[in-house]
Design a protein around this motif. Structure first.
Motif, PDB file in Angstrom:
ATOM      1  N   ALA A  14       0.835  -1.206   0.000  1.00 20.32           N
ATOM      2  CA  ALA A  14       0.000   0.000   0.000  1.00 20.32           C
ATOM      3  C   ALA A  14       0.864   1.247   0.000  1.00 20.32           C
ATOM      4  O   ALA A  14       0.601   2.211  -0.727  1.00 20.32           O
ATOM      5  CB  ALA A  14      -0.933  -0.001   1.208  1.00 20.32           C
ATOM      6  N   HIS A  15       1.924   1.241   0.803  1.00 27.81           N
ATOM      7  CA  HIS A  15       2.848   2.378   0.850  1.00 27.81           C
ATOM      8  C   HIS A  15       3.508   2.595  -0.506  1.00 27.81           C
ATOM      9  O   HIS A  15       3.583   3.703  -1.018  1.00 27.81           O
ATOM     10  CB  HIS A  15       3.907   2.158   1.931  1.00 27.81           C
ATOM     11  N   LYS A  38       1.614  10.891   1.731  1.00 29.66           N
ATOM     12  CA  LYS A  38       2.861  11.494   2.214  1.00 29.66           C
ATOM     13  C   LYS A  38       3.166  10.877   3.569  1.00 29.66           C
ATOM     14  O   LYS A  38       2.295  10.760   4.426  1.00 29.66           O
ATOM     15  CB  LYS A  38       2.712  13.011   2.345  1.00 29.66           C
ATOM     16  N   PHE A  39       4.429  10.511   3.736  1.00 31.92           N
ATOM     17  CA  PHE A  39       4.853   9.843   4.956  1.00 31.92           C
ATOM     18  C   PHE A  39       5.926  10.692   5.627  1.00 31.92           C
ATOM     19  O   PHE A  39       7.083  10.663   5.217  1.00 31.92           O
ATOM     20  CB  PHE A  39       5.364   8.438   4.625  1.00 31.92           C
ATOM     21  N   ALA A  40       5.536  11.459   6.653  1.00 25.14           N
ATOM     22  CA  ALA A  40       6.464  12.344   7.353  1.00 25.14           C
ATOM     23  C   ALA A  40       7.422  11.549   8.238  1.00 25.14           C
ATOM     24  O   ALA A  40       8.560  11.950   8.447  1.00 25.14           O
ATOM     25  CB  ALA A  40       5.694  13.355   8.198  1.00 25.14           C
ATOM     26  N   ALA A  41       6.967  10.444   8.748  1.00 22.15           N
ATOM     27  CA  ALA A  41       7.781   9.562   9.592  1.00 22.15           C
ATOM     28  C   ALA A  41       7.226   8.151   9.421  1.00 22.15           C
ATOM     29  O   ALA A  41       6.201   7.949   8.782  1.00 22.15           O
ATOM     30  CB  ALA A  41       7.709  10.004  11.053  1.00 22.15           C
ATOM     31  N   SER A  42       7.905   7.178  10.022  1.00 23.75           N
ATOM     32  CA  SER A  42       7.458   5.800   9.862  1.00 23.75           C
ATOM     33  C   SER A  42       6.121   5.538  10.545  1.00 23.75           C
ATOM     34  O   SER A  42       5.458   4.548  10.248  1.00 23.75           O
ATOM     35  CB  SER A  42       8.514   4.834  10.389  1.00 23.75           C
ATOM     36  N   ASP A  43       5.729   6.437  11.459  1.00 21.65           N
ATOM     37  CA  ASP A  43       4.452   6.251  12.146  1.00 21.65           C
ATOM     38  C   ASP A  43       3.436   7.354  11.807  1.00 21.65           C
ATOM     39  O   ASP A  43       2.484   7.570  12.545  1.00 21.65           O
ATOM     40  CB  ASP A  43       4.666   6.175  13.654  1.00 21.65           C
ATOM     41  N   GLN A  44       3.642   8.038  10.691  1.00 18.59           N
ATOM     42  CA  GLN A  44       2.731   9.112  10.280  1.00 18.59           C
ATOM     43  C   GLN A  44       2.496   9.069   8.774  1.00 18.59           C
ATOM     44  O   GLN A  44       3.429   8.811   8.004  1.00 18.59           O
ATOM     45  CB  GLN A  44       3.311  10.481  10.632  1.00 18.59           C
TER      46      GLN A  44
END
Length: 146
Positions: A78-79, A100-106
């Motif tokens: 999915a990512h 958009k992925f600002a961090a691995s948990d966001q």
């Protein structure tokens, strides 16, 4: 047959041009009012396509987080489908989904209308967004997008 009877019979046999023009004018006014309302309703109903696609990708990313402890893991399909400039078209084709992925948990998922079906005319809700906390947002000024 008398002349007066002939004129009366002829007048009651149909519509005059004026009567037809008045009816056409009334139909035109009703259509001019109804069509924009109908179009607005159709555009709003197509937003369900974006909501479904955003929710689907959010669920897929949650599965990745459960498996890999990160939304942006390289093994997460999915990512990979919606990151780094990639996009996926929603099931009905009215929206493009990006992430958009600002961090691995966001993450922030964004649904942008396509030209298909004139959905890009949805100026009130030009984009819909969803993040990892379930916060729903939109751009365009309307408050009832979700």
């Amino acid at each position: 047959m008398k002349n007066a009877d002939f004129k009366a019979a002829r007048r009651s046999g149909g519509f005059s041009l004026i009567e037809l023009m008045v009816v056409m004018l009334i139909v035109g006014i009703i259509a001019a009012i109804a069509y924009p309302s109908y179009r607005n309703y159709v555009i709003k109903s197509h937003r369900a396509d974006a909501k479904t696609a955003l929710s689907d990708f959010a669920q897929r990313l949650e599965r990745c987080y459960t498996q890999y402890n990160a939304y942006d893991d390289a093994n997460c399909k999915a990512h990979n489908a919606i990151s780094s400039g990639n996009s996926v078209t929603s099931d009905e084709g009215y929206y493009k989904i990006t992430g958009k992925f600002a961090a691995s948990d966001q993450y922030i998922l964004t649904a942008t209308p396509t030209t298909y079906g004139g959905q890009n005319q949805d100026t009130g809700c030009s984009t819909l967004t969803l993040d990892q906390t379930g916060t729903k947002g939109s751009t365009g000024g309307a408050t009832d997008c979700w």
